[in-house]
Design a protein around this motif. Structure first.
Motif, PDB file in Angstrom:
ATOM      1  N   HIS A  52       0.836  -1.208   0.000  1.00  0.00           N
ATOM      2  CA  HIS A  52       0.000   0.000   0.000  1.00  0.00           C
ATOM      3  C   HIS A  52       0.868   1.254   0.000  1.00  0.00           C
ATOM      4  O   HIS A  52       0.616   2.209  -0.750  1.00  0.00           O
ATOM      5  CB  HIS A  52      -0.903  -0.034   1.235  1.00  0.00           C
ATOM      6  N   GLU A  53       1.901   1.243   0.818  1.00  0.00           N
ATOM      7  CA  GLU A  53       2.797   2.404   0.899  1.00  0.00           C
ATOM      8  C   GLU A  53       3.482   2.654  -0.441  1.00  0.00           C
ATOM      9  O   GLU A  53       3.646   3.805  -0.872  1.00  0.00           O
ATOM     10  CB  GLU A  53       3.830   2.163   2.006  1.00  0.00           C
ATOM     11  N   GLY A  54       3.865   1.580  -1.126  1.00  0.00           N
ATOM     12  CA  GLY A  54       4.514   1.727  -2.430  1.00  0.00           C
ATOM     13  C   GLY A  54       3.608   2.331  -3.474  1.00  0.00           C
ATOM     14  O   GLY A  54       4.042   3.128  -4.323  1.00  0.00           O
ATOM     15  N   ALA A  55       2.332   1.986  -3.399  1.00  0.00           N
ATOM     16  CA  ALA A  55       1.378   2.533  -4.373  1.00  0.00           C
ATOM     17  C   ALA A  55       1.215   4.042  -4.211  1.00  0.00           C
ATOM     18  O   ALA A  55       1.231   4.801  -5.192  1.00  0.00           O
ATOM     19  CB  ALA A  55       0.030   1.831  -4.216  1.00  0.00           C
ATOM     20  N   LEU A  56       1.064   4.503  -2.962  1.00  0.00           N
ATOM     21  CA  LEU A  56       0.910   5.946  -2.732  1.00  0.00           C
ATOM     22  C   LEU A  56       2.217   6.689  -2.989  1.00  0.00           C
ATOM     23  O   LEU A  56       2.214   7.819  -3.486  1.00  0.00           O
ATOM     24  CB  LEU A  56       0.422   6.193  -1.307  1.00  0.00           C
ATOM     25  N   MET A  57       3.335   6.053  -2.638  1.00  0.00           N
ATOM     26  CA  MET A  57       4.635   6.673  -2.910  1.00  0.00           C
ATOM     27  C   MET A  57       4.799   6.972  -4.399  1.00  0.00           C
ATOM     28  O   MET A  57       5.264   8.041  -4.801  1.00  0.00           O
ATOM     29  CB  MET A  57       5.752   5.732  -2.430  1.00  0.00           C
ATOM     30  N   ALA A  58       4.397   6.021  -5.245  1.00  0.00           N
ATOM     31  CA  ALA A  58       4.580   6.181  -6.684  1.00  0.00           C
ATOM     32  C   ALA A  58       3.825   7.380  -7.232  1.00  0.00           C
ATOM     33  O   ALA A  58       4.305   8.079  -8.139  1.00  0.00           O
ATOM     34  CB  ALA A  58       4.152   4.904  -7.405  1.00  0.00           C
ATOM     35  N   GLN A  59       2.644   7.627  -6.690  1.00  0.00           N
ATOM     36  CA  GLN A  59       1.858   8.776  -7.158  1.00  0.00           C
ATOM     37  C   GLN A  59       2.610  10.087  -6.914  1.00  0.00           C
ATOM     38  O   GLN A  59       2.678  10.950  -7.785  1.00  0.00           O
ATOM     39  CB  GLN A  59       0.507   8.807  -6.435  1.00  0.00           C
ATOM     40  N   LYS A  60       3.209  10.223  -5.718  1.00  0.00           N
ATOM     41  CA  LYS A  60       3.946  11.453  -5.399  1.00  0.00           C
ATOM     42  C   LYS A  60       5.272  11.497  -6.160  1.00  0.00           C
ATOM     43  O   LYS A  60       5.692  12.562  -6.639  1.00  0.00           O
ATOM     44  CB  LYS A  60       4.198  11.521  -3.888  1.00  0.00           C
ATOM     45  N   ALA A  61       5.917  10.346  -6.297  1.00  0.00           N
ATOM     46  CA  ALA A  61       7.204  10.305  -7.008  1.00  0.00           C
ATOM     47  C   ALA A  61       7.066  10.795  -8.438  1.00  0.00           C
ATOM     48  O   ALA A  61       7.965  11.457  -8.974  1.00  0.00           O
ATOM     49  CB  ALA A  61       7.762   8.884  -6.975  1.00  0.00           C
ATOM     50  N   SER A  62       5.942  10.477  -9.065  1.00  0.00           N
ATOM     51  CA  SER A  62       5.747  10.871 -10.460  1.00  0.00           C
ATOM     52  C   SER A  62       5.753  12.386 -10.634  1.00  0.00           C
ATOM     53  O   SER A  62       6.129  12.895 -11.685  1.00  0.00           O
ATOM     54  CB  SER A  62       4.441  10.284 -11.002  1.00  0.00           C
ATOM     55  N   ARG A  63       5.382  13.111  -9.579  1.00  0.00           N
ATOM     56  CA  ARG A  63       5.388  14.575  -9.673  1.00  0.00           C
ATOM     57  C   ARG A  63       6.816  15.117  -9.746  1.00  0.00           C
ATOM     58  O   ARG A  63       7.067  16.164 -10.353  1.00  0.00           O
ATOM     59  CB  ARG A  63       4.657  15.180  -8.476  1.00  0.00           C
ATOM     60  N   TYR A  64       7.733  14.426  -9.100  1.00  0.00           N
ATOM     61  CA  TYR A  64       9.136  14.842  -9.160  1.00  0.00           C
ATOM     62  C   TYR A  64       9.762  14.474 -10.499  1.00  0.00           C
ATOM     63  O   TYR A  64      10.554  15.234 -11.069  1.00  0.00           O
ATOM     64  CB  TYR A  64       9.937  14.182  -8.034  1.00  0.00           C
ATOM     65  N   VAL A  65       9.416  13.286 -10.998  1.00  0.00           N
ATOM     66  CA  VAL A  65      10.015  12.809 -12.244  1.00  0.00           C
ATOM     67  C   VAL A  65       9.420  13.516 -13.453  1.00  0.00           C
ATOM     68  O   VAL A  65      10.125  13.874 -14.396  1.00  0.00           O
ATOM     69  CB  VAL A  65       9.840  11.278 -12.366  1.00  0.00           C
ATOM     70  N   PHE A  66       8.084  13.732 -13.415  1.00  0.00           N
ATOM     71  CA  PHE A  66       7.395  14.390 -14.532  1.00  0.00           C
ATOM     72  C   PHE A  66       6.622  15.594 -13.992  1.00  0.00           C
ATOM     73  O   PHE A  66       5.385  15.572 -13.896  1.00  0.00           O
ATOM     74  CB  PHE A  66       6.430  13.413 -15.213  1.00  0.00           C
ATOM     75  N   PRO A  67       7.312  16.679 -13.644  1.00  0.00           N
ATOM     76  CA  PRO A  67       6.638  17.822 -13.008  1.00  0.00           C
ATOM     77  C   PRO A  67       5.589  18.493 -13.886  1.00  0.00           C
ATOM     78  O   PRO A  67       4.665  19.131 -13.369  1.00  0.00           O
ATOM     79  CB  PRO A  67       7.792  18.783 -12.695  1.00  0.00           C
ATOM     80  N   ASP A  68       5.700  18.336 -15.194  1.00  0.00           N
ATOM     81  CA  ASP A  68       4.756  19.002 -16.097  1.00  0.00           C
ATOM     82  C   ASP A  68       3.661  18.065 -16.597  1.00  0.00           C
ATOM     83  O   ASP A  68       2.833  18.449 -17.431  1.00  0.00           O
ATOM     84  CB  ASP A  68       5.504  19.581 -17.308  1.00  0.00           C
ATOM     85  N   LYS A  69       3.659  16.856 -16.095  1.00  0.00           N
ATOM     86  CA  LYS A  69       2.707  15.860 -16.568  1.00  0.00           C
ATOM     87  C   LYS A  69       1.594  15.670 -15.540  1.00  0.00           C
ATOM     88  O   LYS A  69       1.861  15.463 -14.352  1.00  0.00           O
ATOM     89  CB  LYS A  69       3.431  14.534 -16.815  1.00  0.00           C
ATOM     90  N   ARG A  70       0.372  15.739 -15.982  1.00  0.00           N
ATOM     91  CA  ARG A  70      -0.765  15.538 -15.089  1.00  0.00           C
ATOM     92  C   ARG A  70      -0.975  14.040 -14.889  1.00  0.00           C
ATOM     93  O   ARG A  70      -1.091  13.284 -15.854  1.00  0.00           O
ATOM     94  CB  ARG A  70      -2.025  16.174 -15.678  1.00  0.00           C
ATOM     95  N   VAL A  71      -1.000  13.611 -13.637  1.00  0.00           N
ATOM     96  CA  VAL A  71      -1.193  12.199 -13.334  1.00  0.00           C
ATOM     97  C   VAL A  71      -2.684  11.900 -13.292  1.00  0.00           C
ATOM     98  O   VAL A  71      -3.431  12.485 -12.501  1.00  0.00           O
ATOM     99  CB  VAL A  71      -0.543  11.820 -11.978  1.00  0.00           C
ATOM    100  N   VAL A  72      -3.096  10.996 -14.150  1.00  0.00           N
ATOM    101  CA  VAL A  72      -4.500  10.577 -14.199  1.00  0.00           C
ATOM    102  C   VAL A  72      -4.580   9.177 -13.606  1.00  0.00           C
ATOM    103  O   VAL A  72      -3.957   8.242 -14.115  1.00  0.00           O
ATOM    104  CB  VAL A  72      -5.041  10.580 -15.639  1.00  0.00           C
ATOM    105  N   PHE A  73      -5.335   9.030 -12.541  1.00  0.00           N
ATOM    106  CA  PHE A  73      -5.442   7.720 -11.906  1.00  0.00           C
ATOM    107  C   PHE A  73      -6.244   6.780 -12.795  1.00  0.00           C
ATOM    108  O   PHE A  73      -7.311   7.129 -13.303  1.00  0.00           O
ATOM    109  CB  PHE A  73      -6.113   7.835 -10.534  1.00  0.00           C
TER     110      PHE A  73
END
Length: 342
Positions: free
Chosen positions: A305-326
């Motif tokens: 569970h922790e890994g799943a939520l971590m990935a959502q936040k990590a994507s903001r650092y890796v792709f700051p200009d990309k909107r994450v769509v769940f």
């Protein structure tokens, strides 16, 4: 000089939580490298209880530690992560926003936007044999892991231990070493029977030596070994000529260099928020048994569970200009394509 490896995410620890994090990060198009001090994948599951049943993985009534590791490896195949085994992260240096320079004890350097600490209760450290003065030879003549077999070509090797690691390296290094001697405190081994049989055949044919007893002292100067004194079970003293020793006395769990990585610690654990399991350092996350927060349960399923939520936040650092769509893997054709689902 080892080339610097650039990646989106570096995961420290290749246990179940680290492996599942690869899946969650991969769904969001992040490239991952993993570093682990062990010579195998699976962390505590594979090292401490590979055949022990686990009963609390959702939807799987029973699975062994090794079975869980194998299933996770199959699940993350589509994302082709890169593993660096037998390496320990020594330093993490912030060099950008976000960007980290990470160095291992094998001299490998990474530059990564995100670091995920998934090191269980810390790092597995080899147990040092109770031999006076052995520290003076460590790193030059005494090694607790084999990183490059070629390093031991033409050596007079004394391998100490009776488990799988000792027997595996006896069999792998015997063809390239000048001479191999296996030393164990008794003529009974905990390794796979097939490996023991192969070792005994090599001894019977005169291609290697087997001694029963324990090392009591070392000989040599300036960190270079020339021999080891061995006391047999019959109290007889003998000398083994060797220029290199590989002791395999098992592993112990220690916090290791985590304390030097710049993250806040609390009772030897890493405090994190419960929104994304991020540490006090933006861009550094901690998942699994190494972290702590109110209500924390040290369960593999919690780490997933922790890994799943971590990935959502990590994507903001890796792709700051990309909107994450769940998206759900059950209904998203783009996610299914990433997974190779036809």
């Amino acid at each position: 000089m080892t080339d610097t490896i650039k990646t989106d995410v570096l995961i420290i620890g290749a246990g179940p939580c680290g492996l599942f994090a690869v899946f969650e990060l991969g769904l969001l198009d992040m490239k991952v490298h993993l570093v682990d001090i062990l010579d195998k994948l699976g962390g505590q599951c594979a090292e401490l209880y590979p055949e022990k049943p686990i009963y609390d993985i959702p939807a799987i009534p029973m699975v062994t530690g090794q079975g869980l590791t194998d299933a996770l490896m199959e699940q993350i195949k589509p994302f082709n992560p890169t593993f660096h085994l037998n390496e320990m992260v020594e330093t993490i240096e912030k060099i950008g926003d976000p960007l980290f320079r990470v160095k291992t004890d094998a001299g490998q350097v990474f530059e990564t936007k995100v670091v995920v600490i998934s090191a269980g209760g810390g790092s597995f450290q080899p147990k040092r044999p109770p031999v006076p003065g052995i520290e003076a030879y460590e790193g030059t003549s005494v090694f607790y892991a084999v990183r490059k077999m070629e390093q031991f070509r033409g050596k007079d090797l004394l391998i100490v231990g009776g488990g799988d690691s000792a027997l595996d390296w006896v069999l792998n290094l015997q063809p390239i070493a000048r001479r191999v001697t296996l030393l164990h405190r008794r003529d009974d081994f905990r390794a796979a029977p097939h490996s023991v049989d192969q070792m005994r055949k090599l001894v019977a044919s005169g291609k290697m030596d087997l001694k029963i007893g324990q090392v009591t002292s070392l000989e040599g100067a300036n960190g270079m070994l020339s021999g080891a004194t061995v006391k047999g079970n019959d109290n007889e003293i003998s000398n083994v000529e060797c220029d290199t020793i590989l002791p395999f006395f098992g592993l112990t769990m220690k916090l290791g260099p985590v304390a030097n990585w710049g993250v806040k610690l609390e009772n030897n654990l890493v405090p994190v928020d419960t929104e994304a399991f991020e540490t006090n350092v933006p861009g550094i996350f901690a998942i699994g048994d190494i972290n702590t927060y109110p209500g924390k349960l040290k369960l593999i399923l919690s780490g997933f569970h922790e890994g799943a939520l971590m990935a959502q936040k990590a994507s903001r650092y890796v792709f700051p200009d990309k909107r994450v769509v769940f998206q759900y893997t059950t209904s998203s054709s783009s996610l299914q394509k990433k997974l190779g689902v036809s």
